[in-house]
Motif scaffolding. Structure first.
Motif, PDB file in Angstrom:
ATOM      1  N   VAL A   1       0.843  -1.214   0.000  1.00 58.16           N
ATOM      2  CA  VAL A   1       0.000   0.000   0.000  1.00 58.16           C
ATOM      3  C   VAL A   1       0.871   1.255   0.000  1.00 58.16           C
ATOM      4  O   VAL A   1       0.637   2.194  -0.775  1.00 58.16           O
ATOM      5  N   LEU A   2       1.888   1.268   0.864  1.00 58.69           N
ATOM      6  CA  LEU A   2       2.721   2.473   0.978  1.00 58.69           C
ATOM      7  C   LEU A   2       3.548   2.683  -0.289  1.00 58.69           C
ATOM      8  O   LEU A   2       3.743   3.820  -0.732  1.00 58.69           O
ATOM      9  N   GLY A   3       4.010   1.591  -0.885  1.00 54.80           N
ATOM     10  CA  GLY A   3       4.794   1.686  -2.122  1.00 54.80           C
ATOM     11  C   GLY A   3       3.943   2.218  -3.270  1.00 54.80           C
ATOM     12  O   GLY A   3       4.349   3.139  -3.990  1.00 54.80           O
ATOM     13  N   ARG A   4       2.746   1.677  -3.423  1.00 56.25           N
ATOM     14  CA  ARG A   4       1.857   2.098  -4.523  1.00 56.25           C
ATOM     15  C   ARG A   4       1.471   3.570  -4.403  1.00 56.25           C
ATOM     16  O   ARG A   4       1.208   4.237  -5.398  1.00 56.25           O
ATOM     17  N   ASN A   5       1.396   4.068  -3.169  1.00 60.50           N
ATOM     18  CA  ASN A   5       0.901   5.438  -2.966  1.00 60.50           C
ATOM     19  C   ASN A   5       1.994   6.415  -2.538  1.00 60.50           C
ATOM     20  O   ASN A   5       1.690   7.482  -1.985  1.00 60.50           O
ATOM     21  N   ALA A   6       3.242   6.041  -2.796  1.00 58.62           N
ATOM     22  CA  ALA A   6       4.367   6.842  -2.280  1.00 58.62           C
ATOM     23  C   ALA A   6       4.277   8.312  -2.703  1.00 58.62           C
ATOM     24  O   ALA A   6       4.463   9.217  -1.880  1.00 58.62           O
TER      25      ALA A   6
ATOM     26  N   TYR B   1      -3.110   9.186   9.775  1.00 56.53           N
ATOM     27  CA  TYR B   1      -2.025   8.225  10.007  1.00 56.53           C
ATOM     28  C   TYR B   1      -0.730   8.793   9.448  1.00 56.53           C
ATOM     29  O   TYR B   1      -0.731   9.444   8.401  1.00 56.53           O
ATOM     30  N   HIS B   2       0.350   8.510  10.150  1.00 58.87           N
ATOM     31  CA  HIS B   2       1.642   9.049   9.726  1.00 58.87           C
ATOM     32  C   HIS B   2       2.291   8.061   8.758  1.00 58.87           C
ATOM     33  O   HIS B   2       2.918   7.087   9.180  1.00 58.87           O
ATOM     34  N   LEU B   3       2.137   8.313   7.467  1.00 57.19           N
ATOM     35  CA  LEU B   3       2.627   7.357   6.469  1.00 57.19           C
ATOM     36  C   LEU B   3       3.977   7.762   5.884  1.00 57.19           C
ATOM     37  O   LEU B   3       4.685   6.924   5.328  1.00 57.19           O
ATOM     38  N   ALA B   4       4.335   9.044   6.023  1.00 57.33           N
ATOM     39  CA  ALA B   4       5.586   9.517   5.411  1.00 57.33           C
ATOM     40  C   ALA B   4       6.785   8.920   6.143  1.00 57.33           C
ATOM     41  O   ALA B   4       6.820   8.884   7.371  1.00 57.33           O
ATOM     42  N   GLY B   5       7.749   8.437   5.381  1.00 61.12           N
ATOM     43  CA  GLY B   5       8.996   7.936   5.975  1.00 61.12           C
ATOM     44  C   GLY B   5       8.868   6.572   6.628  1.00 61.12           C
ATOM     45  O   GLY B   5       9.802   6.102   7.285  1.00 61.12           O
ATOM     46  N   VAL B   6       7.730   5.894   6.471  1.00 64.79           N
ATOM     47  CA  VAL B   6       7.562   4.569   7.092  1.00 64.79           C
ATOM     48  C   VAL B   6       8.256   3.495   6.245  1.00 64.79           C
ATOM     49  O   VAL B   6       8.920   2.597   6.762  1.00 64.79           O
TER      50      VAL B   6
ATOM     51  N   LEU C   1      -5.588  11.170  -0.071  1.00 64.42           N
ATOM     52  CA  LEU C   1      -4.764  10.329   0.813  1.00 64.42           C
ATOM     53  C   LEU C   1      -5.626   9.631   1.874  1.00 64.42           C
ATOM     54  O   LEU C   1      -5.242   8.610   2.448  1.00 64.42           O
ATOM     55  N   TYR C   2      -6.807  10.201   2.102  1.00 62.82           N
ATOM     56  CA  TYR C   2      -7.709   9.615   3.094  1.00 62.82           C
ATOM     57  C   TYR C   2      -8.030   8.157   2.756  1.00 62.82           C
ATOM     58  O   TYR C   2      -8.165   7.318   3.645  1.00 62.82           O
ATOM     59  N   HIS C   3      -8.115   7.833   1.449  1.00 61.06           N
ATOM     60  CA  HIS C   3      -8.427   6.449   1.054  1.00 61.06           C
ATOM     61  C   HIS C   3      -7.291   5.503   1.426  1.00 61.06           C
ATOM     62  O   HIS C   3      -7.505   4.323   1.682  1.00 61.06           O
ATOM     63  N   VAL C   4      -6.086   6.031   1.445  1.00 59.55           N
ATOM     64  CA  VAL C   4      -4.945   5.198   1.846  1.00 59.55           C
ATOM     65  C   VAL C   4      -5.028   4.921   3.358  1.00 59.55           C
ATOM     66  O   VAL C   4      -4.742   3.816   3.820  1.00 59.55           O
TER      67      VAL C   4
ATOM     68  N   ARG D   1      -7.680   4.569   4.936  1.00 57.95           N
ATOM     69  CA  ARG D   1      -8.710   3.542   5.045  1.00 57.95           C
ATOM     70  C   ARG D   1      -8.119   2.147   4.764  1.00 57.95           C
ATOM     71  O   ARG D   1      -8.427   1.173   5.451  1.00 57.95           O
ATOM     72  N   GLU D   2      -7.253   2.069   3.744  1.00 61.27           N
ATOM     73  CA  GLU D   2      -6.626   0.776   3.409  1.00 61.27           C
ATOM     74  C   GLU D   2      -5.753   0.284   4.559  1.00 61.27           C
ATOM     75  O   GLU D   2      -5.747  -0.897   4.894  1.00 61.27           O
ATOM     76  N   VAL D   3      -5.008   1.224   5.155  1.00 60.14           N
ATOM     77  CA  VAL D   3      -4.128   0.858   6.276  1.00 60.14           C
ATOM     78  C   VAL D   3      -4.977   0.344   7.447  1.00 60.14           C
ATOM     79  O   VAL D   3      -4.676  -0.684   8.061  1.00 60.14           O
ATOM     80  N   LYS D   4      -6.058   1.050   7.728  1.00 61.79           N
ATOM     81  CA  LYS D   4      -6.954   0.635   8.820  1.00 61.79           C
ATOM     82  C   LYS D   4      -7.482  -0.784   8.547  1.00 61.79           C
ATOM     83  O   LYS D   4      -7.523  -1.628   9.449  1.00 61.79           O
ATOM     84  N   ARG D   5      -7.864  -1.054   7.296  1.00 60.26           N
ATOM     85  CA  ARG D   5      -8.437  -2.361   6.956  1.00 60.26           C
ATOM     86  C   ARG D   5      -7.411  -3.487   7.145  1.00 60.26           C
ATOM     87  O   ARG D   5      -7.749  -4.583   7.566  1.00 60.26           O
ATOM     88  N   ILE D   6      -6.152  -3.196   6.837  1.00 65.30           N
ATOM     89  CA  ILE D   6      -5.111  -4.227   6.991  1.00 65.30           C
ATOM     90  C   ILE D   6      -4.972  -4.621   8.464  1.00 65.30           C
ATOM     91  O   ILE D   6      -4.887  -5.788   8.816  1.00 65.30           O
ATOM     92  N   PHE D   7      -4.977  -3.627   9.347  1.00 59.76           N
ATOM     93  CA  PHE D   7      -4.794  -3.918  10.773  1.00 59.76           C
ATOM     94  C   PHE D   7      -6.081  -4.409  11.430  1.00 59.76           C
ATOM     95  O   PHE D   7      -6.044  -5.248  12.325  1.00 59.76           O
ATOM     96  N   ASP D   8      -7.201  -3.837  11.016  1.00 57.18           N
ATOM     97  CA  ASP D   8      -8.436  -4.010  11.791  1.00 57.18           C
ATOM     98  C   ASP D   8      -9.616  -4.216  10.838  1.00 57.18           C
ATOM     99  O   ASP D   8     -10.488  -3.352  10.710  1.00 57.18           O
ATOM    100  N   PRO D   9      -9.661  -5.396  10.168  1.00 57.99           N
ATOM    101  CA  PRO D   9     -10.667  -5.596   9.112  1.00 57.99           C
ATOM    102  C   PRO D   9     -12.104  -5.508   9.625  1.00 57.99           C
ATOM    103  O   PRO D   9     -13.001  -5.157   8.865  1.00 57.99           O
ATOM    104  N   LEU D  10     -12.330  -5.797  10.915  1.00 61.11           N
ATOM    105  CA  LEU D  10     -13.707  -5.743  11.429  1.00 61.11           C
ATOM    106  C   LEU D  10     -14.049  -4.365  12.010  1.00 61.11           C
ATOM    107  O   LEU D  10     -15.137  -4.156  12.529  1.00 61.11           O
ATOM    108  N   ASN D  11     -13.097  -3.434  11.947  1.00 53.35           N
ATOM    109  CA  ASN D  11     -13.314  -2.074  12.453  1.00 53.35           C
ATOM    110  C   ASN D  11     -13.760  -2.067  13.917  1.00 53.35           C
ATOM    111  O   ASN D  11     -14.773  -1.469  14.278  1.00 53.35           O
ATOM    112  N   LEU D  12     -12.969  -2.735  14.761  1.00 50.64           N
ATOM    113  CA  LEU D  12     -13.340  -2.833  16.178  1.00 50.64           C
ATOM    114  C   LEU D  12     -12.432  -2.010  17.094  1.00 50.64           C
ATOM    115  O   LEU D  12     -12.769  -1.772  18.244  1.00 50.64           O
ATOM    116  N   LEU D  13     -11.258  -1.624  16.598  1.00 49.15           N
ATOM    117  CA  LEU D  13     -10.339  -0.866  17.458  1.00 49.15           C
ATOM    118  C   LEU D  13     -10.663   0.624  17.374  1.00 49.15           C
ATOM    119  O   LEU D  13     -10.439   1.265  16.341  1.00 49.15           O
ATOM    120  N   ASN D  14     -11.227   1.145  18.457  1.00 53.49           N
ATOM    121  CA  ASN D  14     -11.581   2.566  18.548  1.00 53.49           C
ATOM    122  C   ASN D  14     -12.240   3.066  17.253  1.00 53.49           C
ATOM    123  O   ASN D  14     -11.785   4.061  16.658  1.00 53.49           O
TER     124      ASN D  14
END
Ligand code: FAD
Length: 553
Positions: free
Chosen positions: A203-208, A225-230, A488-491, A493-506
């Motif tokens: 995800v980060l590579g495609r949207n660099a 989310y802080h995506l720069a420099g990750v 960038l907001y859609h990215v 969303r993708e990051v959130k889905r990778i970590f938390d597919p059921l959207n349960l963390l906060n």
């Protein structure tokens, strides 16, 4: 207690060693923080071990119950509030686990001030200095990427978190750090971790390019989310991404933090100005002296300070419209004093921006000067009358070099809405804590708040700034993130889905679809006014969640 709560309490008591409470008293206690919001959770768990945390997350995943991590509950944006299960890390995760030369390993419930008292014995410190140090927990400092007055020297928490033990949404416990990549892929032995890293790298590579294009120009930025420099060619820096994620991607159960040597000498100066704009113009000059802190207080704060303490009344000239508190440090006492003298001379005599100044390197006087910002903001909450200093647009930041233009623009916007506000800021890095005086029990004032946020944030974006520099997005700012980041907001969303597919963390924080979230769950203003010293803070009996206390920020 309703049957659902009773069942959850019983189930969880069979699964974890920590306390589980779903009764009305606890639910009420954990329904507020230092923000203007109130949300009743289903129940509260005080986990004792990472195993407890994992068991809660597995249970929650099976039943689709949201999870809200919590430290001391001093958040200003409602970021730890929610309708699901609150996991309070401040009770049992309080151990400092190990100290090495330049790093320390802690549990997330360790209080910031306690860690620094411990490190001081070996001449070191954890640099980022949020104002609520005496209650703020380190898990939360990491979760919101906390910072404070000394950002100019230490930056925010992100720079200092080297590794962490995390629990993922499905209950997997994992140690993460700067993860090596070979040919852009993880070669980790753990397939779950390998998969997580590879999906994120993709995800980060495609949207660099998009990530780079949509960063604000302000020096600080806590929003989104802080995506720069990750992602780099040979590594994916997971702590860099997880720090600042507000409990929405993973929960932290251990943190490995970098420490810094304590400076041998410090010096402080107070510079007084007849106009706020002069103080703003002085900031750029002051930054050429590489100070460790450069904080700004407006006339309202100075008047309050004079009324709070006679010593402040003697210190602050009555005609001061603004004050800058500037700190320098170094290894050589005479050098620090000379730097401060040159700085004061430049701003006061040569540039004629300040009309008066004080300078000290005496520890007692420095302590008194630091109390100026630290004691005055809480007095704002105690002002009599129906309007209160409301934390809502209180975390904006702009590039410091734009302050001479941005501050008058901000004042014009307030004037247009006929609102007065108090301003305290870490001017050296462009962080502005502005609190408008409003009565949130009046629907008209709520409407003003909404319009004010719209107009103020538009100005912030025009100046290349951010809606949140160090507090959090939480309930009050999440609806505005999309405007700050565009596509960038859609990215996110993708990051959130990778970590938390059921959207349960906060859920709903940072990534959320409710455009009115910031207007829901508002507490009646009388109650909000008690946030600094809640009535339940003195209740005896069960250990209560720590409450916000005197500080600034
Ligand atoms: C008067 C005042 C002054 C302030 N000044 C500053 C300041 O100078 N600088 C600053 O940065 N902030 C400041 N704040 C905001 C607040 O105090 C800080 O954000 C603080 O770090 C929050 O710590 P806490 O322990 O109270 O966290 P909480 O409010 O309980 O939680 C904060 C966030 O951390 C998450 N979290 C907690 N524990 C974990 C965990 N183990 N794993 C994952 N996520 C977790 C929560 O879900 C939530 O999103 C101030 C607040 C007040 C009231």
């Amino acid at each position: 207690m309703d049957p659902e709560r009773e069942r959850i309490q019983e189930d969880l008591r069979g699964l974890v060693r920590g306390e589980v409470r779903c009764d009305d008293v606890f639910v009420q206690l954990y329904s507020t923080d230092a923000s203007i919001y109130q949300v009743r959770p289903l129940g509260v768990v005080r986990p004792r071990t990472a195993h407890d945390v994992a068991a809660c997350l597995r249970y929650a995943a099976e039943r689709q119950i949201p999870i809200h991590a919590r430290g001391a509950g001093t958040g200003l944006a409602g970021e730890s509030l929610g309708p699901g299960l609150v996991l309070d890390f401040s009770c049992h995760f309080r151990r400092i686990l190990a100290r090495h030369d330049e790093r320390v390993r802690v549990q997330p419930g360790v209080v910031h001030e306690r860690l620094n008292a411990f490190l001081e014995r070996s001449g070191r410190t954890f640099g980022p200095d949020p104002a609520m140090s005496h209650v703020t927990t380190l898990g939360s400092v990491a979760a919101i990427d906390g910072a404070g007055s000394r950002w100019l020297k230490y930056g925010s928490a992100r720079r200092h978190v080297l590794a962490m033990q995390i629990v993922l949404a499905d209950g997997t416990v994992m140690e993460v750090g700067r993860e090596p990549l070979v040919g852009g892929q993880s070669v980790d032995a753990d397939p779950r971790k390998r998969d997580l890293i590879n999906r994120l790298a993709d995800v980060l590579g495609r949207n660099a390019q998009m990530i780079e294009r949509h960063q604000p120009r302000s020096r600080v930025n806590r929003s989104g989310y802080h995506l720069a420099g990750v992602l780099s060619e040979d590594a994916l820096d997971l702590p860099r991404l997880l720090v600042g994620s507000e409990g929405t991607l993973a929960l932290f159960t251990e943190l490995e933090l970098a420490t810094q040597p304590l400076p041998r000498h410090r010096g402080l100066a107070l510079l007084f100005f007849e106009r706020l704009e002069s103080a703003a113009r002085a900031v750029e000059e002051i930054l050429t002296f590489a100070p460790t802190a450069c904080d700004l207080m407006d006339r309202r704060h100075l008047t309050l300070a004079r009324e709070t303490d006679d010593r402040f009344a003697q210190l602050i000239p009555p005609s001061a419209e603004a004050m800058l508190l500037v700190e320098q440090d170094g290894e050589d006492g005479a050098g620090v004093r000379e730097q401060m003298r040159a700085l004061v001379d430049r701003i006061r005599r040569r540039r004629r921006l300040a009309f008066d100044a004080r300078q000290t390197s005496s520890p007692d006087e420095m302590e008194l000067y630091w109390q100026l910002p630290r004691r005055v903001v809480p007095t704002l909450y105690r002002l009599k009358g129906s309007t209160r200093a409301v934390p809502f647009v209180e975390d904006i930041a702009a590039p410091p070099e734009t302050l001479p233009k941005f501050l008058p623009e901000m004042q014009n916007i307030l004037k247009q809405h006929q609102v007065t506000a108090a301003l305290f800021g870490h001017a050296g890095h462009g962080q502005l804590h502005i609190r408008p005086f409003l009565d949130l029990s009046d629907p008209q004032h709520v409407a003003v708040l909404q319009q004010l946020a719209n107009d103020l944030y538009e100005a912030v974006f025009r100046f290349g700034g951010t809606i949140s520099g160090e507090h959090a997005d939480g309930l009050s700012r999440t609806p505005f993130i999309r405007r700050q980041y565009g596509p960038l907001y859609h990215v996110f969303r993708e990051v959130k889905r990778i970590f938390d597919p059921l959207n349960l963390l906060n859920p709903g924080k940072i990534v959320g679809d409710d455009p009115e979230l910031h207007l829901r769950h508002l507490r009646p203003s009388e109650l909000a006014a008690t946030a600094i010293s809640p009535p339940w803070a003195s209740t005896e009996g069960a250990r209560l969640p720590a409450s916000a206390g005197p500080a600034t920020g």
